[in-house]
Design a protein around this motif. Structure first.
Motif, PDB file in Angstrom:
ATOM      1  N   ARG A 199      -5.550  48.773 -42.370  1.00  0.00           N
ATOM      2  CA  ARG A 199      -4.636  49.850 -43.108  1.00  0.00           C
ATOM      3  C   ARG A 199      -6.251  50.355 -44.060  1.00  0.00           C
ATOM      4  NH1 ARG A 199       0.307  47.797 -43.130  1.00  0.00           N
ATOM      5  NH2 ARG A 199       0.323  47.190 -45.076  1.00  0.00           N
ATOM      6  N   VAL A 200      -6.796  49.551 -44.129  1.00  0.00           N
ATOM      7  CA  VAL A 200      -7.909  49.359 -44.763  1.00  0.00           C
ATOM      8  C   VAL A 200      -8.837  50.952 -44.330  1.00  0.00           C
ATOM      9  CG1 VAL A 200     -10.109  48.284 -46.573  1.00  0.00           C
ATOM     10  CG2 VAL A 200      -8.288  46.980 -45.954  1.00  0.00           C
ATOM     11  N   ASP A 201      -8.813  52.083 -45.484  1.00  0.00           N
ATOM     12  CA  ASP A 201      -9.932  53.368 -44.830  1.00  0.00           C
ATOM     13  C   ASP A 201     -11.531  53.011 -45.087  1.00  0.00           C
ATOM     14  OD1 ASP A 201      -7.863  54.125 -43.921  1.00  0.00           O
ATOM     15  OD2 ASP A 201      -7.328  55.231 -45.696  1.00  0.00           O
ATOM     16  N   HIS A 202     -11.625  52.832 -46.118  1.00  0.00           N
ATOM     17  CA  HIS A 202     -12.978  52.721 -46.767  1.00  0.00           C
ATOM     18  C   HIS A 202     -13.744  51.782 -45.711  1.00  0.00           C
ATOM     19  CE1 HIS A 202     -16.414  51.724 -49.527  1.00  0.00           C
ATOM     20  NE2 HIS A 202     -16.398  52.865 -50.036  1.00  0.00           N
ATOM     21  N   PRO A 203     -15.369  51.995 -45.766  1.00  0.00           N
ATOM     22  CA  PRO A 203     -15.305  51.092 -44.537  1.00  0.00           C
ATOM     23  C   PRO A 203     -16.177  49.344 -44.878  1.00  0.00           C
ATOM     24  CG  PRO A 203     -16.804  53.791 -44.362  1.00  0.00           C
ATOM     25  CD  PRO A 203     -15.235  53.597 -45.079  1.00  0.00           C
ATOM     26  N   VAL A 204     -16.631  50.313 -45.582  1.00  0.00           N
ATOM     27  CA  VAL A 204     -16.993  48.702 -46.709  1.00  0.00           C
ATOM     28  C   VAL A 204     -15.735  47.569 -47.140  1.00  0.00           C
ATOM     29  CG1 VAL A 204     -18.478  48.172 -49.643  1.00  0.00           C
ATOM     30  CG2 VAL A 204     -19.142  50.358 -47.693  1.00  0.00           C
ATOM     31  N   ARG A 259     -13.278  47.608 -46.254  1.00  0.00           N
ATOM     32  CA  ARG A 259     -12.836  46.726 -44.043  1.00  0.00           C
ATOM     33  C   ARG A 259     -13.540  46.101 -43.859  1.00  0.00           C
ATOM     34  NH1 ARG A 259      -9.933  48.367 -39.836  1.00  0.00           N
ATOM     35  NH2 ARG A 259      -8.681  50.506 -41.139  1.00  0.00           N
ATOM     36  N   ARG A 260     -14.996  45.979 -44.041  1.00  0.00           N
ATOM     37  CA  ARG A 260     -15.473  45.212 -43.919  1.00  0.00           C
ATOM     38  C   ARG A 260     -16.232  43.879 -44.728  1.00  0.00           C
ATOM     39  NH1 ARG A 260     -21.206  46.350 -45.535  1.00  0.00           N
ATOM     40  NH2 ARG A 260     -20.599  45.246 -47.496  1.00  0.00           N
ATOM     41  N   ASP A 261     -15.898  43.980 -46.306  1.00  0.00           N
ATOM     42  CA  ASP A 261     -15.825  43.297 -46.734  1.00  0.00           C
ATOM     43  C   ASP A 261     -14.664  42.610 -46.696  1.00  0.00           C
ATOM     44  OD1 ASP A 261     -18.141  43.770 -47.215  1.00  0.00           O
ATOM     45  OD2 ASP A 261     -17.615  44.533 -49.925  1.00  0.00           O
ATOM     46  N   ALA A 262     -13.449  42.835 -46.418  1.00  0.00           N
ATOM     47  CA  ALA A 262     -11.479  42.226 -46.445  1.00  0.00           C
ATOM     48  C   ALA A 262     -12.053  41.200 -45.067  1.00  0.00           C
ATOM     49  CB  ALA A 262     -10.879  43.204 -46.154  1.00  0.00           C
ATOM     50  N   GLU A 263     -12.910  41.599 -44.067  1.00  0.00           N
ATOM     51  CA  GLU A 263     -12.295  40.308 -42.432  1.00  0.00           C
ATOM     52  C   GLU A 263     -14.091  39.679 -43.448  1.00  0.00           C
ATOM     53  OE1 GLU A 263     -11.231  40.443 -40.414  1.00  0.00           O
ATOM     54  OE2 GLU A 263     -10.609  42.731 -40.966  1.00  0.00           O
ATOM     55  N   THR A 264     -14.555  39.551 -43.800  1.00  0.00           N
ATOM     56  CA  THR A 264     -15.620  38.531 -44.819  1.00  0.00           C
ATOM     57  C   THR A 264     -14.780  37.713 -45.700  1.00  0.00           C
ATOM     58  OG1 THR A 264     -17.641  39.677 -44.803  1.00  0.00           O
ATOM     59  CG2 THR A 264     -17.585  37.897 -46.141  1.00  0.00           C
ATOM     60  N   MET A 265     -13.826  38.442 -46.179  1.00  0.00           N
ATOM     61  CA  MET A 265     -13.049  38.000 -47.772  1.00  0.00           C
ATOM     62  C   MET A 265     -11.736  36.930 -46.729  1.00  0.00           C
ATOM     63  SD  MET A 265     -14.746  37.790 -50.416  1.00  0.00           S
ATOM     64  CE  MET A 265     -13.791  36.816 -51.569  1.00  0.00           C
ATOM     65  N   LEU A 266     -11.791  37.200 -46.116  1.00  0.00           N
ATOM     66  CA  LEU A 266     -10.480  36.568 -44.889  1.00  0.00           C
ATOM     67  C   LEU A 266     -11.350  35.118 -44.534  1.00  0.00           C
ATOM     68  CD1 LEU A 266      -7.797  36.909 -43.769  1.00  0.00           C
ATOM     69  CD2 LEU A 266      -8.980  38.076 -42.046  1.00  0.00           C
ATOM     70  N   GLU A 267     -12.054  35.253 -44.117  1.00  0.00           N
ATOM     71  CA  GLU A 267     -12.690  33.916 -43.327  1.00  0.00           C
ATOM     72  C   GLU A 267     -13.286  32.905 -44.416  1.00  0.00           C
ATOM     73  OE1 GLU A 267     -16.453  34.603 -40.518  1.00  0.00           O
ATOM     74  OE2 GLU A 267     -14.889  36.701 -39.815  1.00  0.00           O
ATOM     75  N   LYS A 302      -9.446  50.266 -53.924  1.00  0.00           N
ATOM     76  CA  LYS A 302     -10.924  51.445 -53.514  1.00  0.00           C
ATOM     77  C   LYS A 302     -11.530  51.813 -54.041  1.00  0.00           C
ATOM     78  CE  LYS A 302     -10.283  56.444 -53.846  1.00  0.00           C
ATOM     79  NZ  LYS A 302      -9.338  57.352 -54.288  1.00  0.00           N
ATOM     80  N   ALA A 303     -12.192  50.723 -56.250  1.00  0.00           N
ATOM     81  CA  ALA A 303     -12.736  51.223 -56.214  1.00  0.00           C
ATOM     82  C   ALA A 303     -14.468  49.826 -55.960  1.00  0.00           C
ATOM     83  CB  ALA A 303     -13.131  50.715 -58.242  1.00  0.00           C
ATOM     84  N   ASP A 342     -19.756  45.489 -53.171  1.00  0.00           N
ATOM     85  CA  ASP A 342     -20.454  45.377 -51.871  1.00  0.00           C
ATOM     86  C   ASP A 342     -20.715  44.116 -51.558  1.00  0.00           C
ATOM     87  OD1 ASP A 342     -21.703  45.529 -49.052  1.00  0.00           O
ATOM     88  OD2 ASP A 342     -22.779  46.938 -50.333  1.00  0.00           O
ATOM     89  N   LEU A 343     -20.497  43.053 -50.419  1.00  0.00           N
ATOM     90  CA  LEU A 343     -19.829  41.580 -50.490  1.00  0.00           C
ATOM     91  C   LEU A 343     -21.714  41.486 -49.839  1.00  0.00           C
ATOM     92  CD1 LEU A 343     -17.277  39.708 -48.916  1.00  0.00           C
ATOM     93  CD2 LEU A 343     -18.125  40.119 -51.158  1.00  0.00           C
ATOM     94  N   ALA A 344     -22.039  42.393 -49.350  1.00  0.00           N
ATOM     95  CA  ALA A 344     -23.308  42.236 -48.901  1.00  0.00           C
ATOM     96  C   ALA A 344     -24.673  41.993 -50.057  1.00  0.00           C
ATOM     97  CB  ALA A 344     -24.068  43.783 -47.655  1.00  0.00           C
ATOM     98  N   GLN A 345     -24.578  42.654 -51.125  1.00  0.00           N
ATOM     99  CA  GLN A 345     -25.464  42.834 -52.650  1.00  0.00           C
ATOM    100  C   GLN A 345     -24.709  41.085 -52.874  1.00  0.00           C
ATOM    101  OE1 GLN A 345     -25.497  45.925 -54.025  1.00  0.00           O
ATOM    102  NE2 GLN A 345     -25.290  47.192 -52.372  1.00  0.00           N
ATOM    103  N   VAL A 346     -23.962  40.850 -52.777  1.00  0.00           N
ATOM    104  CA  VAL A 346     -24.209  39.411 -53.416  1.00  0.00           C
ATOM    105  C   VAL A 346     -24.044  38.199 -52.694  1.00  0.00           C
ATOM    106  CG1 VAL A 346     -22.725  39.950 -54.815  1.00  0.00           C
ATOM    107  CG2 VAL A 346     -21.422  38.684 -52.446  1.00  0.00           C
ATOM    108  N   ASP A 347     -24.468  35.955 -53.151  1.00  0.00           N
ATOM    109  CA  ASP A 347     -24.594  35.795 -52.873  1.00  0.00           C
ATOM    110  C   ASP A 347     -22.973  34.925 -52.350  1.00  0.00           C
ATOM    111  OD1 ASP A 347     -25.110  32.608 -51.660  1.00  0.00           O
ATOM    112  OD2 ASP A 347     -27.365  32.474 -53.066  1.00  0.00           O
ATOM    113  N   LEU A 348     -22.978  34.715 -50.747  1.00  0.00           N
ATOM    114  CA  LEU A 348     -22.158  34.497 -50.126  1.00  0.00           C
ATOM    115  C   LEU A 348     -22.218  33.152 -50.056  1.00  0.00           C
ATOM    116  CD1 LEU A 348     -21.379  36.944 -47.037  1.00  0.00           C
ATOM    117  CD2 LEU A 348     -20.118  36.791 -49.032  1.00  0.00           C
ATOM    118  N   ALA A 349     -22.944  32.009 -50.409  1.00  0.00           N
ATOM    119  CA  ALA A 349     -22.713  31.203 -50.363  1.00  0.00           C
ATOM    120  C   ALA A 349     -22.168  30.337 -52.080  1.00  0.00           C
ATOM    121  CB  ALA A 349     -24.411  30.112 -50.286  1.00  0.00           C
ATOM    122  N   VAL A 350     -22.681  31.479 -52.382  1.00  0.00           N
ATOM    123  CA  VAL A 350     -22.177  30.985 -54.409  1.00  0.00           C
ATOM    124  C   VAL A 350     -20.770  31.469 -54.301  1.00  0.00           C
ATOM    125  CG1 VAL A 350     -22.553  31.891 -56.109  1.00  0.00           C
ATOM    126  CG2 VAL A 350     -24.468  30.808 -55.374  1.00  0.00           C
TER     127      VAL A 350
END
Length: 141
Positions: free
Chosen positions: A12-17, A19-27, A71-72, A106-114
């Motif tokens: 149900r997450v509408d915002h495309p970023v 939603r993408r970041d939620a999938e990344t966070m889930l993993e 949202k933000a 935007d998770l694409a702008q942070v260091d995911l390993a950190v």
């Protein structure tokens, strides 16, 4: 890996970023905690749990790690508080913080390993059996 409520919530997450970041966070959080995702309330995806007790005597259970695609920004919950992780937060990339939350637009702008190390470190501290208070109540106790 997730319960049906988590999948329905993320779908149900509408915002495309978000939603993408939620999938990344889930993993990422599943890996960092070794726990399955479950819904806590209507909007927090949590991993594991811990028991807290306030100095007032009020107590309860809360997710040991969690996130919410707000949202933000994506909100990442650190039960031991952001003050416990200054070095990791310094290396994370663009974010803001609250007492027990890290906000990332935007998770694409942070260091995911950190970020994964941050989640793992916080989760380990909270589930070690010695943590008794939520961040807003003064941290470990």
């Amino acid at each position: 890996m997730t319960d049906d409520g988590v999948r329905a919530f993320l779908d149900r997450v509408d915002h495309p970023v978000r939603r993408r970041d939620a999938e990344t966070m889930l993993e990422l959080m599943s890996r960092a905690t070794g726990q399955p995702a479950t819904m806590w309330g209507r909007s927090i995806v949590g991993f594991g749990s811990y028991h807290y007790r306030y100095s007032s005597g009020r107590e309860g259970d809360a997710p040991a790690a969690g996130f919410s695609p707000r949202k933000a920004a994506t909100t990442i919950y650190l039960a031991d508080g952001v003050d416990a992780h200054p070095d990791l937060l310094e290396r994370l990339g663009p974010h803001t913080t609250g007492v027990g939350c890290v906000y990332v637009k935007d998770l694409a702008q942070v260091d995911l390993a950190v970020l994964e190390e941050l989640v793992r470190t916080s989760y380990t501290a909270v589930t070690a059996g010695t943590f008794g208070q939520r961040a807003r109540e003064g941290g470990a106790g």
